[in-house]
Scaffold this active site. Structure first.
Site, PDB file in Angstrom:
ATOM      1  CB  SER A 174      -0.887  -0.026   1.247  1.00  7.96           C
ATOM      2  OG  SER A 174      -1.900   0.924   1.164  1.00  7.96           O
TER       3      SER A 174
ATOM      4  CB  CYS B 145       1.594   8.025  -8.255  1.00 13.05           C
ATOM      5  SG  CYS B 145       0.517   6.615  -8.594  1.00 13.05           S
TER       6      CYS B 145
ATOM      7  CG  ASP C 231       0.109  -1.450 -13.586  1.00 15.71           C
ATOM      8  OD1 ASP C 231      -0.952  -0.796 -13.671  1.00 15.71           O
ATOM      9  OD2 ASP C 231       1.189  -0.970 -13.179  1.00 15.71           O
TER      10      ASP C 231
ATOM     11  CE1 TYR D  99     -15.587  34.156 -16.067  1.00 18.67           C
ATOM     12  CE2 TYR D  99     -17.816  35.039 -16.164  1.00 18.67           C
ATOM     13  CZ  TYR D  99     -16.437  35.226 -16.209  1.00 18.67           C
ATOM     14  OH  TYR D  99     -15.936  36.481 -16.406  1.00 18.67           O
TER      15      TYR D  99
ATOM     16  CE  LYS E 166     -19.241  32.916 -26.317  1.00 19.94           C
ATOM     17  NZ  LYS E 166     -18.636  34.129 -26.914  1.00 19.94           N
TER      18      LYS E 166
HETATM   19  C1  LIG Z   1     -16.314  40.036 -26.641  1.00 12.75           C
HETATM   20  C2  LIG Z   1     -17.566  39.362 -27.148  1.00 12.75           C
HETATM   21  C3  LIG Z   1     -18.370  40.274 -27.984  1.00 12.75           C
HETATM   22  C4  LIG Z   1     -17.092  38.182 -28.005  1.00 12.75           C
HETATM   23  O1  LIG Z   1     -18.165  37.446 -28.491  1.00 12.75           O
HETATM   24  P1  LIG Z   1     -17.906  36.216 -29.461  1.00 12.75           P
HETATM   25  O2  LIG Z   1     -17.243  36.680 -30.700  1.00 12.75           O
HETATM   26  O3  LIG Z   1     -19.156  35.465 -29.596  1.00 12.75           O
HETATM   27  O4  LIG Z   1     -16.939  35.305 -28.601  1.00 12.75           O
HETATM   28  P2  LIG Z   1     -15.402  34.903 -28.706  1.00 12.75           P
HETATM   29  O5  LIG Z   1     -14.502  36.035 -29.019  1.00 12.75           O
HETATM   30  O6  LIG Z   1     -15.131  34.138 -27.478  1.00 12.75           O
HETATM   31  O7  LIG Z   1     -15.366  33.924 -29.976  1.00 12.75           O
HETATM   32  C5  LIG Z   1     -16.180  32.819 -30.009  1.00 12.75           C
HETATM   33  C6  LIG Z   1     -16.309  32.372 -31.457  1.00 12.75           C
HETATM   34  O8  LIG Z   1     -15.045  32.067 -32.003  1.00 12.75           O
HETATM   35  C7  LIG Z   1     -14.964  30.702 -32.380  1.00 12.75           C
HETATM   36  N1  LIG Z   1     -13.625  30.275 -31.986  1.00 12.75           N
HETATM   37  C8  LIG Z   1     -13.027  30.461 -30.794  1.00 12.75           C
HETATM   38  N2  LIG Z   1     -11.774  29.975 -30.827  1.00 12.75           N
HETATM   39  C9  LIG Z   1     -11.581  29.492 -32.063  1.00 12.75           C
HETATM   40  C10 LIG Z   1     -10.493  28.855 -32.707  1.00 12.75           C
HETATM   41  N3  LIG Z   1      -9.340  28.649 -32.066  1.00 12.75           N
HETATM   42  N4  LIG Z   1     -10.637  28.465 -33.983  1.00 12.75           N
HETATM   43  C11 LIG Z   1     -11.784  28.676 -34.642  1.00 12.75           C
HETATM   44  N5  LIG Z   1     -12.855  29.279 -34.089  1.00 12.75           N
HETATM   45  C12 LIG Z   1     -12.737  29.673 -32.802  1.00 12.75           C
HETATM   46  C13 LIG Z   1     -16.095  30.033 -31.643  1.00 12.75           C
HETATM   47  O9  LIG Z   1     -16.550  28.905 -32.345  1.00 12.75           O
HETATM   48  C14 LIG Z   1     -17.132  31.120 -31.591  1.00 12.75           C
HETATM   49  O10 LIG Z   1     -17.770  31.257 -32.847  1.00 12.75           O
HETATM   50  P3  LIG Z   1     -19.317  30.817 -33.062  1.00 12.75           P
HETATM   51  O11 LIG Z   1     -20.123  31.452 -31.970  1.00 12.75           O
HETATM   52  O12 LIG Z   1     -19.636  31.357 -34.409  1.00 12.75           O
HETATM   53  O13 LIG Z   1     -19.311  29.323 -32.998  1.00 12.75           O
HETATM   54  C15 LIG Z   1     -18.447  38.854 -25.985  1.00 12.75           C
HETATM   55  O14 LIG Z   1     -17.919  37.688 -25.431  1.00 12.75           O
HETATM   56  C16 LIG Z   1     -18.533  39.888 -24.880  1.00 12.75           C
HETATM   57  O15 LIG Z   1     -19.118  40.920 -25.039  1.00 12.75           O
HETATM   58  N6  LIG Z   1     -17.908  39.637 -23.724  1.00 12.75           N
HETATM   59  C17 LIG Z   1     -17.831  40.601 -22.639  1.00 12.75           C
HETATM   60  C18 LIG Z   1     -19.133  40.726 -21.864  1.00 12.75           C
HETATM   61  C19 LIG Z   1     -19.419  39.552 -21.007  1.00 12.75           C
HETATM   62  O16 LIG Z   1     -19.549  38.439 -21.477  1.00 12.75           O
HETATM   63  N7  LIG Z   1     -19.529  39.805 -19.705  1.00 12.75           N
HETATM   64  C20 LIG Z   1     -19.811  38.785 -18.764  1.00 12.75           C
HETATM   65  C21 LIG Z   1     -18.606  38.005 -18.446  1.00 12.75           C
HETATM   66  S1  LIG Z   1     -17.406  39.026 -17.614  1.00 12.75           S
HETATM   67  C1  LIG Z   2      -4.827   2.676   1.345  1.00 11.49           C
HETATM   68  C2  LIG Z   2      -5.768   1.755   0.622  1.00 11.49           C
HETATM   69  C3  LIG Z   2      -5.613   0.362   1.088  1.00 11.49           C
HETATM   70  C4  LIG Z   2      -7.167   2.256   0.946  1.00 11.49           C
HETATM   71  O1  LIG Z   2      -8.149   1.478   0.292  1.00 11.49           O
HETATM   72  P1  LIG Z   2      -9.689   1.783   0.537  1.00 11.49           P
HETATM   73  O2  LIG Z   2     -10.026   1.554   1.950  1.00 11.49           O
HETATM   74  O3  LIG Z   2     -10.470   1.048  -0.467  1.00 11.49           O
HETATM   75  O4  LIG Z   2      -9.789   3.313   0.137  1.00 11.49           O
HETATM   76  P2  LIG Z   2     -10.070   4.645   0.991  1.00 11.49           P
HETATM   77  O5  LIG Z   2      -9.294   4.737   2.222  1.00 11.49           O
HETATM   78  O6  LIG Z   2      -9.882   5.723  -0.006  1.00 11.49           O
HETATM   79  O7  LIG Z   2     -11.596   4.531   1.387  1.00 11.49           O
HETATM   80  C5  LIG Z   2     -12.571   4.341   0.429  1.00 11.49           C
HETATM   81  C6  LIG Z   2     -13.798   3.761   1.086  1.00 11.49           C
HETATM   82  O8  LIG Z   2     -14.287   4.647   2.087  1.00 11.49           O
HETATM   83  C7  LIG Z   2     -15.570   5.133   1.766  1.00 11.49           C
HETATM   84  N1  LIG Z   2     -15.560   6.545   2.150  1.00 11.49           N
HETATM   85  C8  LIG Z   2     -14.670   7.482   1.801  1.00 11.49           C
HETATM   86  N2  LIG Z   2     -14.958   8.652   2.380  1.00 11.49           N
HETATM   87  C9  LIG Z   2     -16.072   8.457   3.104  1.00 11.49           C
HETATM   88  C10 LIG Z   2     -16.883   9.311   3.919  1.00 11.49           C
HETATM   89  N3  LIG Z   2     -16.558  10.579   4.113  1.00 11.49           N
HETATM   90  N4  LIG Z   2     -17.965   8.767   4.496  1.00 11.49           N
HETATM   91  C11 LIG Z   2     -18.284   7.479   4.314  1.00 11.49           C
HETATM   92  N5  LIG Z   2     -17.542   6.642   3.554  1.00 11.49           N
HETATM   93  C12 LIG Z   2     -16.453   7.132   2.961  1.00 11.49           C
HETATM   94  C13 LIG Z   2     -15.744   4.858   0.319  1.00 11.49           C
HETATM   95  O9  LIG Z   2     -17.099   4.637  -0.016  1.00 11.49           O
HETATM   96  C14 LIG Z   2     -14.929   3.603   0.131  1.00 11.49           C
HETATM   97  O10 LIG Z   2     -15.641   2.502   0.602  1.00 11.49           O
HETATM   98  P3  LIG Z   2     -16.251   1.355  -0.353  1.00 11.49           P
HETATM   99  O11 LIG Z   2     -15.143   0.941  -1.283  1.00 11.49           O
HETATM  100  O12 LIG Z   2     -16.661   0.279   0.570  1.00 11.49           O
HETATM  101  O13 LIG Z   2     -17.388   2.018  -1.047  1.00 11.49           O
HETATM  102  C15 LIG Z   2      -5.522   1.772  -0.890  1.00 11.49           C
HETATM  103  O14 LIG Z   2      -6.065   2.927  -1.457  1.00 11.49           O
HETATM  104  C16 LIG Z   2      -4.046   1.772  -1.210  1.00 11.49           C
HETATM  105  O15 LIG Z   2      -3.367   0.788  -1.017  1.00 11.49           O
HETATM  106  N6  LIG Z   2      -3.482   2.906  -1.702  1.00 11.49           N
HETATM  107  C17 LIG Z   2      -2.049   3.040  -1.930  1.00 11.49           C
HETATM  108  C18 LIG Z   2      -1.575   2.279  -3.171  1.00 11.49           C
HETATM  109  C19 LIG Z   2      -1.998   2.943  -4.425  1.00 11.49           C
HETATM  110  O16 LIG Z   2      -3.174   3.107  -4.703  1.00 11.49           O
HETATM  111  N7  LIG Z   2      -0.994   3.311  -5.254  1.00 11.49           N
HETATM  112  C20 LIG Z   2      -1.249   3.944  -6.503  1.00 11.49           C
HETATM  113  C21 LIG Z   2      -1.560   5.369  -6.327  1.00 11.49           C
HETATM  114  S1  LIG Z   2      -0.167   6.267  -5.675  1.00 11.49           S
END
Ligand SMILES: CC(C)(COP(=O)(O)OP(=O)(O)OC[C@H]1O[C@@H](n2cnc3c(N)ncnc32)[C@H](O)[C@@H]1OP(=O)(O)O)[C@@H](O)C(=O)NCCC(=O)NCCS
Ligand SMILES: CC(C)(COP(=O)(O)OP(=O)(O)OC[C@H]1O[C@@H](n2cnc3c(N)ncnc32)[C@H](O)[C@@H]1OP(=O)(O)O)[C@@H](O)C(=O)NCCC(=O)NCCS
Ligand SMILES: Cc1cc2nc3c(=O)[nH]c(=O)nc-3n(C[C@H](O)[C@H](O)[C@H](O)COP(=O)(O)OP(=O)(O)OC[C@H]3O[C@@H](n4cnc5c(N)ncnc54)[C@H](O)[C@@H]3O)c2cc1C
Ligand SMILES: Cc1cc2nc3c(=O)[nH]c(=O)nc-3n(C[C@H](O)[C@H](O)[C@H](O)COP(=O)(O)OP(=O)(O)OC[C@H]3O[C@@H](n4cnc5c(N)ncnc54)[C@H](O)[C@@H]3O)c2cc1C
Ligand SMILES: [Ca+2]
Ligand SMILES: [Ca+2]
Lengths: 550, 550
Positions: free
Chosen positions: A40, A44, A284, A427, A435
């Site tokens: 155990s 990773c 594995d 967002y 978006k």
């Molecule tokens: C600035 C604004 C006018 C841009 O609108 P928009 O042109 O629709 O959005 P984007 O610049 O993100 O571009 C999206 C478009 O580009 C396309 N696109 C994005 N990346 C692309 C890529 N790598 N290759 C090809 N197409 C791409 C998308 O498909 C989408 O086009 P479609 O709608 O025709 O499918 C609008 O988002 C805006 O007013 N934002 C500010 C206000 C706001 O949202 N406030 C609240 C959040 S703070």
């Molecule tokens: C340590 C180890 C033995 C633990 O195994 P495990 O008991 O199955 O796993 P966890 O301790 O994560 O517990 C999961 C269990 O607790 C339950 N559980 C988790 N959180 C809970 C919570 N808050 N309330 C109630 N139940 C919970 C889950 O449902 C799960 O039980 P179930 O399988 O019966 O449904 C095993 O994960 C291990 O050997 N890990 C190290 C090796 C390894 O994975 N290496 C590769 C990655 S680095």
């Protein structure tokens, strides 16, 4: 009725199964057999202990033999190896590695969670290499850390650019070591595609890592002080980490006559039962079904191992729970960046001959006007006909894990790319944009499905230009100073409407911009004025992540 | 055929619709009428400009009148108010607020995105209050920021504990101002339930905010220097922010005879059409359908406004796209914490008489052994019969947005709580645990559905104890030093199996621990030994977030 369960392997799959079994029943006998000293532990976390991000070694031990024995009333036998299974007799042969004692133990149900082991190919000079390490468990980690602490290596070679290789590279750099990564493929991090990996290649170089791609190790010389590559390059090093992948620990299963897959994984059915109905296997060591394409796959990850361990325990106790297959959602920290992926990548889909479409976008991790926003390179792969999501990949300094998890969830909910536009994600300026990047990827993909947006990919652009295609860069002239696609001409988006007569109507016109958005706007203006137009997907940013700045 | 569209309101819904309309057609005339000086500004960023987290005022202007006119070929009329609609004639009356000129303009389709305005009740002394502010737009922000910059207030009162009130409180504290929040309800942040808000109450106090609950303002005195509460309390202040909510800008719609809902929102159909088929409406001004319960609701958020703007534009241009209703996913930064929610809360479900079950867990934001992990208080609300997810809430310092977005996506994918256990989310130590908090919530909820776990809620515990119920705290004795549920006795989990004969079998036994996990393990031991047992959901942590440390 199940009265006695033996579990082989006491870490991710095995320990989880043991705990779950005990929660289901207080009555059964549960014997957990583990070859190593520790059960155990946090596999990773191991690289981060070497790098000293994790400072306390005890933190690697999630549970101890004592702690877990007591809490779950288990019979834990560590430093014990299961050497043999007799499926007829329903017994296993166990060797106590401390005393050498060998004995038999009967079972009603047997669970195999033996994991995998690092692949070690027969490289000449390997046996003489005094500073070669693999990393799988706590002793491996102790060995590496001790070597770093006491030998103070200046240089290290990491062979293999997968998760463990890259994590080890970062952690060795954190220890002040100059690291060279050698990777056979043309990219690191197999779950993502080349152009996405290219962002990481650049980042690794920025961090001082020497990255050697498309090359491999021919031999070790000088007791490992020299690594000789296929092309003859000789690299001096003080230590070498071998991390080119793992292969399933399947010896036990093989000798017991259990069915194995092509890649050596233990074959299990939907209920995680092997070809012997009283023997289950997880983690594995088993072959799983790829959730996207339905083919057999080896996906050695902790989440699936834990999940399978619980399901196997349930089924051992008479439940009837199916394992749904593995999506392969994965993630890694690469210095200041995060890389994550879910589902299938292009390479896989191509190999399987599946038709797909790709979108690259570069949105901000959160509202650009709020401090700390960082761009995310987000790739979505989908079926243009049905909108089915095949997979996604992302690289960025912030918010990458969230977007991959959302898309992984969408896939499990059978949501299409159009449904992504309707996700109502949280967002406020510190967290996202009105978006969200995932919505945005959905919009772009939906526009492609509807034919409102046509595009070409980064790898198609040069050929288009070479063939005489007209590529209009719609950015502002100033932006081109930092690089542009060779052969592109410049008409900035805001000047486009006034310059329509300069653009030919008898051929496909190509547009590009920084990230793809303005190219899309340009393509809409042109399309609605009767032009045939295609946008360079992901713009200069995706193109230049591969081809660099000219 | 649509040839000319007039849009009322040039920010979230209106500007988005204008941009989308132009992407659909280069031919139509688009007139965007905005009362204020600015279009397309970042409403959501305004508090952070006051607090100087956003330093550059220009960053609030996502688009300018000029920039947007040129890019999208729009006829933008800012500082212009639409005063009247004649739906018969299909004209609007526009007043140029600079010149006073009033004129008519015809339309084929009209889109209303007029937003909402802060509620200002007729509090005695309001007109004489020299330092009373509301916050909706850029001029409001300028006014507040200018007051803070020049008057250097030492004390501020914020009336209302919703998103804007709390964000303003934080930003005023960031400016060195001593803030008192006055909230009529027994909790801040209406989208979450009381016990979750209690975590925020504590945090606000830690940050030096004076939080007054279940009280309200009776009057202002001394030109606003004094705020007199309902209970007679007099608070001295240098400024007051009034942020008790918004009401839809519905005057235009009302005079045009469009149907309005009970709460004054413009009624629209699934296609965002008002009761007049040529008039569409979106954003804060419209009544939407609650995605979970199907009832009418007012949910003034930027994501929905943007989404609706795009859908309305599509439908104006002849598409037939439905708006799916609003889930109400929301999020806010509250000093060092994040609070987020999606779907319905307990208060709503209770009001509607819907039967539901609740789970509280307290997992780490990522693997505990990797630095920087912080606990998340995660609440999941679901239908015990079907597993349908009604909603979720979370509070924590890290990873809250991700988990809410995953659950919001799961809801859209019709996933059940059992499906949450099968989500394959990205795991490496810096990002999550092998079982992500969302998986974990799914496990606990599924156990409840299956009857493997029975529990009681934080608000039921005291009564159970008062009625003579046996409550066993299964933590270690040392943990109780930091507080325990009054009346609980202590048998630590690891001693439970040896002490079964001390526990009565003829009555329900209650168990509790720190977060619920060990209580669950104890409950499994007891259940499997024939006891009738219930676990305190969320353990001491959820209980004490309300009742504090004893
Ligand atoms: C600035 C604004 C006018 C841009 O609108 P928009 O042109 O629709 O959005 P984007 O610049 O993100 O571009 C999206 C478009 O580009 C396309 N696109 C994005 N990346 C692309 C890529 N790598 N290759 C090809 N197409 C791409 C998308 O498909 C989408 O086009 P479609 O709608 O025709 O499918 C609008 O988002 C805006 O007013 N934002 C500010 C206000 C706001 O949202 N406030 C609240 C959040 S703070
Ligand atoms: C340590 C180890 C033995 C633990 O195994 P495990 O008991 O199955 O796993 P966890 O301790 O994560 O517990 C999961 C269990 O607790 C339950 N559980 C988790 N959180 C809970 C919570 N808050 N309330 C109630 N139940 C919970 C889950 O449902 C799960 O039980 P179930 O399988 O019966 O449904 C095993 O994960 C291990 O050997 N890990 C190290 C090796 C390894 O994975 N290496 C590769 C990655 S680095
Ligand atoms: C360095 C490193 C980093 C990783 N990072 C990540 C990550 O970030 N995210 C992620 O998802 N995954 C990661 N993984 C992978 C993850 O740890 C594995 O997928 C997971 O541990 C597999 O679980 P398992 O139970 O199949 O095998 P293991 O956890 O390896 O357990 C198998 C155990 O079985 C024992 N065993 C084998 N054969 C026998 C036998 N015959 N008798 C007795 N005992 C036996 C072994 O000694 C071993 O301890 C990482 C792995 C490593 C090594
Ligand atoms: C301080 C603050 C913080 C916020 N934070 C968040 C957040 O973090 N997350 C989130 O999701 N939401 C947030 N919101 C809410 C979000 O801004 C709104 O939901 C969104 O802007 C609504 O869009 P809308 O188009 O309906 O209205 P608005 O964006 O308000 O636009 C309406 C416009 O119409 C104009 N108008 C009205 N009547 C007329 C008329 N007769 N003629 C001409 N023009 C007219 C108004 O002047 C106004 O500019 C916040 C709001 C504020 C005020
Ligand atoms: Ca122009
Ligand atoms: Ca004991």
């Amino acid at each position: 009725m199940t009265k006695k369960v033996i579990i082989v392997g006491g870490v991710a799959g095995g320990a989880t199964a043991a705990a779950r079994l005990r929660r289901i029943s207080e009555e059964i006998d549960i014997i957990l057999v583990e070859r190593g000293e520790y059960i155990s532990f946090a596999n990773c976390g191991l690289p981060y202990y070497v790098g000293e991000t994790i400072k306390d070694r005890n933190k690697l031990l999630v549970q101890t033999v004592e702690g877990m024995s007591e809490r779950f009333n288990l019979d834990i036998r560590n430093l014990s190896e299961v050497e043999n299974i007799d499926p007829e007799e329903k017994t296993v042969t166990i060797k106590n590695l401390q005393t050498g004692e060998v004995y038999k133990e009967t079972y009603d149900k047997l669970l195999l969670s033996p994991g995998a082991r690092p692949i070690v190919p027969p490289i000449p000079g390997l046996d003489e290499n005094q500073a070669l390490f693999t990393l799988r468990n706590v002793p491996d980690t102790d060995r590496i850390k001790n070597y770093v602490d006491t030998q103070k290596p200046e240089k290290a070679v990491v062979i293999g650019g997968g998760f463990i290789g890259i994590e080890m590279a970062e952690n060795l750099v954190d220890r002040g070591i100059e690291v060279t990564i050698i990777q056979m493929a043309n990219q690191i991090m197999a779950p993502i595609d080349f152009e996405m990996a290219s962002i990481l290649h650049k980042h690794l170089k920025e961090k001082g890592v020497n990255l050697i791609l498309e090359n491999s190790v021919q031999a070790f010389a000088d007791q490992g002080k020299q690594v000789i590559l296929l092309d003859g390059t000789e690299i001096q090093t003080d230590m070498t980490i071998l991390s080119i992948g793992v292969r399933p620990e399947n010896e036990l299963a093989k000798t017991a006559g259990l069915e194995l897959g092509e890649r050596g994984g233990i074959i299990v059915n939907d209920y995680l039962q092997t070809s012997n109905q009283d023997i289950y296997a997880v983690g594995d060591a088993v072959e799983v079904v790829d959730y996207i394409n339905g083919k057999k796959a080896m996906i050695p990850l902790a989440g699936p191992a834990n999940r399978q361990g619980r399901i196997a325990a349930n089924n051992i106790m008479g439940k009837n729970e199916k394992y749904q297959g593995t999506l392969g959602t994965s993630i890694a920290k690469v210095f200041d960046l995060t890389v994550a992926a879910t589902g299938n990548n292009e390479k896989t889909l191509k190999r399987l001959g599946v038709a797909y479409e790709v979108v690259h976008i570069h949105p901000s991790s959160h509202a650009g006007y709020y401090p700390g926003a960082a761009p995310i390179a987000l790739k979505l792969i989908f079926d243009k006909e049905t909108g089915k999501i095949f997979g996604a990949q992302a690289v960025g300094a912030d918010g990458v894990d969230k977007r991959m998890d959302v898309i992984a969830t969408a896939i499990k909910g059978n949501l299409t790319v159009e449904d992504l536009t309707n996700l109502e994600l949280s967002y406020a300026p510190p967290y996202s944009s009105a978006k969200d990047p995932v919505n945005m990827a959905g919009y772009v993909a939906t526009n492609i499905m509807l034919g409102d947006l046509e595009q070409i990919q980064w790898h198609e652009v040069d050929q288009v230009v070479a063939d005489g295609g007209l590529l209009i860069d719609v950015r502002e002239p100033k932006e081109r100073e930092n690089g542009y696609i060779p052969g592109s001409i410049n008409i900035s988006l805001n000047d486009l409407r006034e310059n329509l007569d300069e653009i030919p109507k008898d051929q496909t016109v190509y547009v590009s911009c920084q990230v793809g958005l303005r190219g899309y706007l340009a393509s809409r203006i042109l399309k609605n004025n009767g032009f045939d137009v295609k946008n360079v997907d992901g713009g200069w940013k995706t193109y230049s992540s591969v081809y660099g700045v000219n």
